[in-house]
Design an enzyme around this catalytic site. Structure first.
Site, PDB file in Angstrom:
ATOM      1  N   HIS A 155      -3.272   8.696  -6.649  1.00 58.10           N
ATOM      2  CA  HIS A 155      -3.787   8.473  -4.999  1.00 58.10           C
ATOM      3  C   HIS A 155      -4.317   7.379  -4.654  1.00 58.10           C
ATOM      4  CE1 HIS A 155      -3.208  13.194  -4.986  1.00 58.10           C
ATOM      5  NE2 HIS A 155      -3.530  13.004  -6.205  1.00 58.10           N
ATOM      6  N   SER A 286       3.949 -18.780   3.586  1.00 60.45           N
ATOM      7  CA  SER A 286       3.370 -18.688   4.921  1.00 60.45           C
ATOM      8  C   SER A 286       3.762 -19.815   5.637  1.00 60.45           C
ATOM      9  CB  SER A 286       2.049 -17.998   5.052  1.00 60.45           C
ATOM     10  OG  SER A 286       1.282 -18.065   6.370  1.00 60.45           O
TER      11      SER A 286
END
Length: 486
Positions: A155, A286
């Site tokens: 989770h 980037s």
């Protein structure tokens, strides 16, 4: 080109393009259909009384000189793809041979058989070897890190310690299983030579129909839709389920890749930073942030899966063809080759990236120790309390965790200070006590299971590779299995 597969991926990578072009291009599809026509001519030469002795030789010679441009031009003229191919072959043979070209065949005797042959060879020669390369890469990394401690996450939260090798061993097992399923599905691909409605109407007039079909498909290394025991029949088309099963296996394997890519991508996160794909110096992460090293290849795999996984729905819908045949799957089924191409390209990118993956054991250890490190002892505490007779081991472990959080003290300190706990844990074995002294050792059988999984799949992969090589050798020796370059 409107399709990114051609413009950006398949078509833009020269080496990859050359490897797949003989299987997935439109020209290759024509070449496969021509191979099927040649196989038919050879069978008719041998099995049909009165067939010209030079039927096979002339047909094969005609197909060797055939070009895709000729077929496309003829299709534009008459509006039918298979008849265009037949007309182009007929134009290159003698008058004596001409009536026997495509004799008894309906279009899908040629197209469906060519499709089965095409995907059988593509899977055997490219797809499975590439998957095996990825599987062997995962095995190598899993073995290297069989003992590398990592916090398990469920989770998205810290759970119990495992090893990084064991995390990858799960993918070794999942991907290995898909490799075997794909191999088995490929073996079940079928061709046909049973005519316009599948009942051998035309062939039954002048020949031993079933024998002719079996002999024809044996030349191509395929199973017939119509089995000798009568358990399967056909319509104008090959029953769609064998191909559906293969594509389902491919898409299922694609999902395993996407899951692995997602897990590795998350481990790249700045706050986790347990792995990093090593890029070449000139690669840019980037356009504005020079420091960025993004997990772009793993993101690519998941992105491609998102695009092509839903196409499985179309493959399921293509199972439906009214009565003996309709054309509602004619256009949609042509995109199956694109789906397989995308999958193989994703496998290529994943394999390349995993081979360049940097793994950082010290950061894995630091992440394990940074966040309520000893809270992972709650599970062994509960298990040992219960196994020693405590009436509510789980509840008492939760009570101690809550107290440790409230008071800001380590759980290990409270365990040995608590009189009720010490009453139950006073006779621990050395192995059990070591867990409380060194929580990072609480990895269960992760290292052993990693090695066991890797051993098992190395052995099973050896069997798959052997079967693939035997299949290639059989096809090399099979008369009529020669390639046609169109």
């Amino acid at each position: 080109m409107a399709c990114p597969i051609d413009a950006r991926y398949y078509g833009a990578d020269g080496e990859f393009f050359e490897r797949l072009k003989p299987y997935v291009s439109e020209r290759s599809y024509i070449a496969y259909q021509a191979r099927v026509e040649v196989a038919l001519a050879k069978v008719l030469t041998e099995d049909l009384p009165g067939a010209p002795k030079n039927l096979a030789i002339e047909t094969e010679s005609a197909c060797q000189t055939l070009t895709a441009e000729e077929v496309y031009a003829e299709e534009r003229r008459i509006g039918h793809d298979v008849r265009a191919l037949v007309n182009c072959i007929r134009a290159k043979v003698s008058e004596e041979v001409r009536p026997y070209i495509h004799l008894f065949a309906t279009s899908n005797d040629i197209k469906d058989t060519a499709t089965a042959l095409r995907f059988k060879e593509l899977t055997r020669d490219i797809l499975l070897p590439d998957l095996i390369d990825l599987e062997e890469t995962l095995i190598k990394i899993a073995r290297q890190h069989a003992d590398t401690i990592q916090i398990g996450r469920t989770h998205g939260m810290h759970a119990e310690p495992i090893t990084f090798g064991y995390a990858l061993a799960n993918y070794v097992a999942r991907l290995g299983d898909r490799i075997e399923v794909i191999e088995q599905a490929t073996k079940k691909l079928r061709g046909k030579f049973s005519g316009a409605v599948g009942a051998y109407n035309a062939m039954s007039l002048v020949s031993s129909a079933v024998h002719l079909e079996v002999h024809f498909l044996e030349r191509l290394g395929l199973m017939p839709s119509d089995r000798a025991d009568g358990s399967v029949a056909s319509t104008q088309i090959v029953h769609p389920e064998p191909l559906t099963d293969l594509i389902h296996a491919v898409v299922s394997a694609f999902s395993v890749l996407a899951n692995l890519a997602d897990d590795i991508r998350h481990l790249h996160r700045s706050e986790i930073a347990e792995v990093q794909e090593i890029y070449e110096e000139q690669h840019v992460g980037s356009s504005t942030m020079p420091h960025k090293l993004n997990p772009r290849n793993f993101e690519f795999v998941k992105s491609m899966w998102k695009e092509f996984m839903p196409r499985m729905i179309t493959v399921y819908m293509d199972q439906i063809s009214e009565h003996q045949r309709d054309l509602t799957n004619s256009a949609s089924s042509r995109f199956v080759a694109e789906l397989i191409t995308a999958f193989i390209y994703a496998v290529k990118r994943m394999t390349s990236s995993m081979k360049r993956l940097g793994v950082f054991p010290e950061i894995m250890k630091r992440n394990l120790e940074n966040t309520q490190y000893d809270e992972i002892l709650a599970e062994p505490l509960y298990i040992l309390l219960s196994s020693k007779g405590h009436p509510d081991g789980h509840g008492y472990a939760r009570k101690l965790i809550a107290k440790a959080r409230l008071e800001g003290v380590p759980l290990t300190q409270l365990i040995w200070q608590d009189k009720e706990v010490s009453k139950y844990l006073q006779n621990l074995s050395d192995k059990q006590r070591r867990v409380f002294e060194k929580p990072h050792t609480y990895t269960g059988l992760a290292p052993e299971r990693t090695e066991g999984v890797c051993d098992a799949w190395e052995l099973r992969l050896h069997g798959v590779k052997k079967h693939l090589e035997i299949s290639r050798e059989i096809d090399r020796g099979r008369q009529g299995a020669n390639q046609l370059s169109i």
